[in-house]
Design an enzyme around this catalytic site. Structure first.
Site, PDB file in Angstrom:
ATOM      1  N   SER A   1     -36.242   0.446  13.954  1.00  0.00           N
ATOM      2  CA  SER A   1     -35.307   0.871  13.295  1.00  0.00           C
ATOM      3  C   SER A   1     -34.621   2.625  13.390  1.00  0.00           C
ATOM      4  CB  SER A   1     -35.886   0.553  11.584  1.00  0.00           C
ATOM      5  OG  SER A   1     -35.311  -0.353  11.723  1.00  0.00           O
TER       6      SER A   1
ATOM      7  N   HIS B   1     -30.545  -3.299  17.579  1.00  0.00           N
ATOM      8  CA  HIS B   1     -31.720  -3.718  16.446  1.00  0.00           C
ATOM      9  C   HIS B   1     -30.828  -4.828  15.279  1.00  0.00           C
ATOM     10  CE1 HIS B   1     -31.484  -1.375  12.095  1.00  0.00           C
ATOM     11  NE2 HIS B   1     -32.732  -1.883  12.453  1.00  0.00           N
TER      12      HIS B   1
ATOM     13  N   GLU C   1     -26.979  -3.815  16.115  1.00  0.00           N
ATOM     14  CA  GLU C   1     -26.646  -2.738  16.766  1.00  0.00           C
ATOM     15  C   GLU C   1     -27.011  -2.225  18.172  1.00  0.00           C
ATOM     16  OE1 GLU C   1     -25.843   0.223  12.812  1.00  0.00           O
ATOM     17  OE2 GLU C   1     -27.881  -0.151  13.498  1.00  0.00           O
TER      18      GLU C   1
ATOM     19  N   ASN D   1     -28.026   2.426   9.022  1.00  0.00           N
ATOM     20  CA  ASN D   1     -29.074   3.205   7.997  1.00  0.00           C
ATOM     21  C   ASN D   1     -28.489   4.332   8.132  1.00  0.00           C
ATOM     22  OD1 ASN D   1     -30.710   1.393   7.677  1.00  0.00           O
ATOM     23  ND2 ASN D   1     -31.406   0.864   9.416  1.00  0.00           N
TER      24      ASN D   1
HETATM   25  N1  LIG Z   1     -38.198  -4.806   8.203  1.00  0.00           N
HETATM   26  C1  LIG Z   1     -37.189  -4.601   8.343  1.00  0.00           C
HETATM   27  O1  LIG Z   1     -35.352  -5.116   7.338  1.00  0.00           O
HETATM   28  C2  LIG Z   1     -35.964  -4.184   9.970  1.00  0.00           C
HETATM   29  C3  LIG Z   1     -34.825  -4.129   9.265  1.00  0.00           C
HETATM   30  C4  LIG Z   1     -34.549  -3.524  11.530  1.00  0.00           C
HETATM   31  C5  LIG Z   1     -35.623  -3.465  12.519  1.00  0.00           C
HETATM   32  N2  LIG Z   1     -36.447  -3.700  11.769  1.00  0.00           N
HETATM   33  C6  LIG Z   1     -38.057  -2.819  12.635  1.00  0.00           C
HETATM   34  O2  LIG Z   1     -38.163  -4.102  13.041  1.00  0.00           O
HETATM   35  C7  LIG Z   1     -39.782  -3.567  13.999  1.00  0.00           C
HETATM   36  C8  LIG Z   1     -40.790  -4.711  13.248  1.00  0.00           C
HETATM   37  O3  LIG Z   1     -39.850  -4.113  12.014  1.00  0.00           O
HETATM   38  P1  LIG Z   1     -40.907  -6.022  11.126  1.00  0.00           P
HETATM   39  O4  LIG Z   1     -40.294  -5.632   9.083  1.00  0.00           O
HETATM   40  O5  LIG Z   1     -40.726  -7.196  11.439  1.00  0.00           O
HETATM   41  O6  LIG Z   1     -42.623  -5.474  10.901  1.00  0.00           O
HETATM   42  P2  LIG Z   1     -43.535  -6.713  10.264  1.00  0.00           P
HETATM   43  O7  LIG Z   1     -44.819  -5.636   9.962  1.00  0.00           O
HETATM   44  O8  LIG Z   1     -43.362  -7.629   9.041  1.00  0.00           O
HETATM   45  O9  LIG Z   1     -44.207  -7.000  11.910  1.00  0.00           O
HETATM   46  C9  LIG Z   1     -44.904  -6.380  12.920  1.00  0.00           C
HETATM   47  C10 LIG Z   1     -45.735  -6.721  13.338  1.00  0.00           C
HETATM   48  O10 LIG Z   1     -45.967  -6.730  14.527  1.00  0.00           O
HETATM   49  C11 LIG Z   1     -47.387  -6.762  15.429  1.00  0.00           C
HETATM   50  N3  LIG Z   1     -47.639  -5.956  16.045  1.00  0.00           N
HETATM   51  C12 LIG Z   1     -48.321  -4.679  16.344  1.00  0.00           C
HETATM   52  N4  LIG Z   1     -49.296  -4.734  17.120  1.00  0.00           N
HETATM   53  C13 LIG Z   1     -48.560  -5.457  18.292  1.00  0.00           C
HETATM   54  C14 LIG Z   1     -48.986  -5.166  19.751  1.00  0.00           C
HETATM   55  N5  LIG Z   1     -49.604  -4.772  20.458  1.00  0.00           N
HETATM   56  N6  LIG Z   1     -48.708  -6.562  20.306  1.00  0.00           N
HETATM   57  C15 LIG Z   1     -48.099  -7.716  19.487  1.00  0.00           C
HETATM   58  N7  LIG Z   1     -47.348  -7.623  18.551  1.00  0.00           N
HETATM   59  C16 LIG Z   1     -48.238  -6.455  17.179  1.00  0.00           C
HETATM   60  C17 LIG Z   1     -47.872  -6.782  13.946  1.00  0.00           C
HETATM   61  O11 LIG Z   1     -49.837  -7.427  13.593  1.00  0.00           O
HETATM   62  C18 LIG Z   1     -47.004  -7.973  12.667  1.00  0.00           C
HETATM   63  O12 LIG Z   1     -47.564  -8.494  12.777  1.00  0.00           O
HETATM   64  C19 LIG Z   1     -39.994  -2.379  13.573  1.00  0.00           C
HETATM   65  O13 LIG Z   1     -39.179  -1.615  14.587  1.00  0.00           O
HETATM   66  C20 LIG Z   1     -39.488  -1.854  12.506  1.00  0.00           C
HETATM   67  O14 LIG Z   1     -38.159  -1.018  12.302  1.00  0.00           O
HETATM   68  C21 LIG Z   1     -37.505  -3.421  10.815  1.00  0.00           C
END
Ligand SMILES: NC(=O)c1ccc[n+]([C@@H]2O[C@H](COP(=O)([O-])OP(=O)(O)OC[C@H]3O[C@@H](n4cnc5c(N)ncnc54)[C@H](O)[C@@H]3O)[C@@H](O)[C@H]2O)c1
Length: 289
Positions: A117, A138, A150, A188
């Site tokens: 993000s 994204h 995006e 964002n």
């Molecule tokens: N939550 C949102 O609204 C949103 C929206 C758009 C983008 N994002 C982006 O998406 C990404 C994930 O966010 P999320 O909300 O799903 O987080 P989340 O915490 O729900 O999930 C992240 C997952 O990654 C896993 N992980 C960590 N290290 C790892 C590795 N080395 N190998 C494999 N898996 C690993 C964790 O165990 C966890 O299950 C981030 O970069 C975030 O910025 C989030």
């Protein structure tokens, strides 16, 4: 492209795996432990069951889509992927290690994308060894429901990579927009300062939680008030995006509202912690100020 890898089976990763399998791709979904992968599959199955009950999918389509998702904790399994989408924890060190480990595993022509993000795509690209075949992709939460993606080319991303990502987004049924590699990209960048401003207004006593949210819903035709939306996004996430924008641009107009910082310090992170600008402990959210 036929095989899509998704790294990170959390909120976003399970959504991306869901829509890719639904669009007919074979999906390899990984996380650090098998129980997290299994939890993601349970979530996907539940969300697909909801789609079946609404008539979006029939049972056979849902079963086939679920059957196309393979779970793993072994990076070696990504050797067969045509595109790998990294959706792991928002931490540059974590993502850098993932890309370094993938470098020797991926097919030479495989594409790589990050769902980050806020982290610079150009900087992440440098850790991948395939900067021309890397870009930001994204998605928005919840992925199966939100229409937008995006696409963020980094400085070295090739036109061909961008074109393939546009075609991929279209096959997923998403509308893609192209965003520059600037802090917070497009959505964002515009949305988060508005949520932050609503929190400034609350902290300055300009209005109550209920009046600020009713004001934007009825006066600007927003489907949700900004404070309810901030609670939905997560106040820690909102704070971190504002900090990235402030640090990345050096512009003080992005400084986080003091009341936002205080909420995060108190552990009042919004819906996910049961309290933010609303209290979620009862059947209906109740404004806290
Ligand atoms: N939550 C949102 O609204 C949103 C929206 C758009 C983008 N994002 C982006 O998406 C990404 C994930 O966010 P999320 O909300 O799903 O987080 P989340 O915490 O729900 O999930 C992240 C997952 O990654 C896993 N992980 C960590 N290290 C790892 C590795 N080395 N190998 C494999 N898996 C690993 C964790 O165990 C966890 O299950 C981030 O970069 C975030 O910025 C989030």
């Amino acid at each position: 492209m036929q095989t899509i890898g998704v790294i990170g089976a959390g909120l976003m990763g399970n959504g991306i795996a869901h829509i890719a399998a639904q669009a007919g791709y074979d999906v390899i979904l990984s996380d650090v432990a098998m129980d997290r992968c299994a939890a993601a599959r349970t979530t996907i199955a539940k969300n697909m069951a909801r789609q079946v009950s609404k008539g979006v999918l029939n049972q056979a389509q849902a079963d086939a889509a679920l059957g196309r998702i393979r779970l793993t904790t072994d990076n070696g399994d990504f050797a067969s992927a045509d595109l790998v989408i990294e959706a792991a924890t928002e931490n540059e060190g974590v993502k850098g290690k993932i890309f370094a480990r993938l470098a020797d595993v991926l097919k030479p022509d495989a594409l790589l994308a990050s769902n980050t993000s806020s982290i610079s795509i150009t900087r992440l690209a440098a850790a991948t060894g395939r900067a021309d075949r890397f870009c930001g992709l994204h998605f928005f939460n919840p992925v199966p429901l939100m229409a937008l993606v995006e696409i963020i080319p980094g400085l070295a991303t090739s036109h061909e990579t961008t074109a393939i990502m546009q075609a991929f987004a279209a096959r997923l049924g998403k509308t893609a927009i192209l965003a520059g590699d600037a802090p917070a990209f497009i959505v964002n960048r515009v949305l988060c300062p508005m949520l932050n401003e609503a929190i400034f207004a609350l902290g300055d006593g300009v209005g109550s939680v209920a009046d600020i949210d009713a004001g934007l819903k009825l006066g600007a035709n927003h489907p949700m008030g900004p404070l309810a939306l901030a609670d939905f996004v997560g106040l820690d996430t909102l704070l971190s995006i504002m900090q990235v924008m402030q640090a990345g641009t050096g512009d003080p107009k992005y400084r986080p509202a003091p009341l936002l910082v205080k909420h995060v310090e108190a552990g009042w992170l919004g819906r996910k912690s049961g309290r933010g600008f609303y209290d979620y402990s009862g059947p209906e959210p109740v404004p806290t100020r």
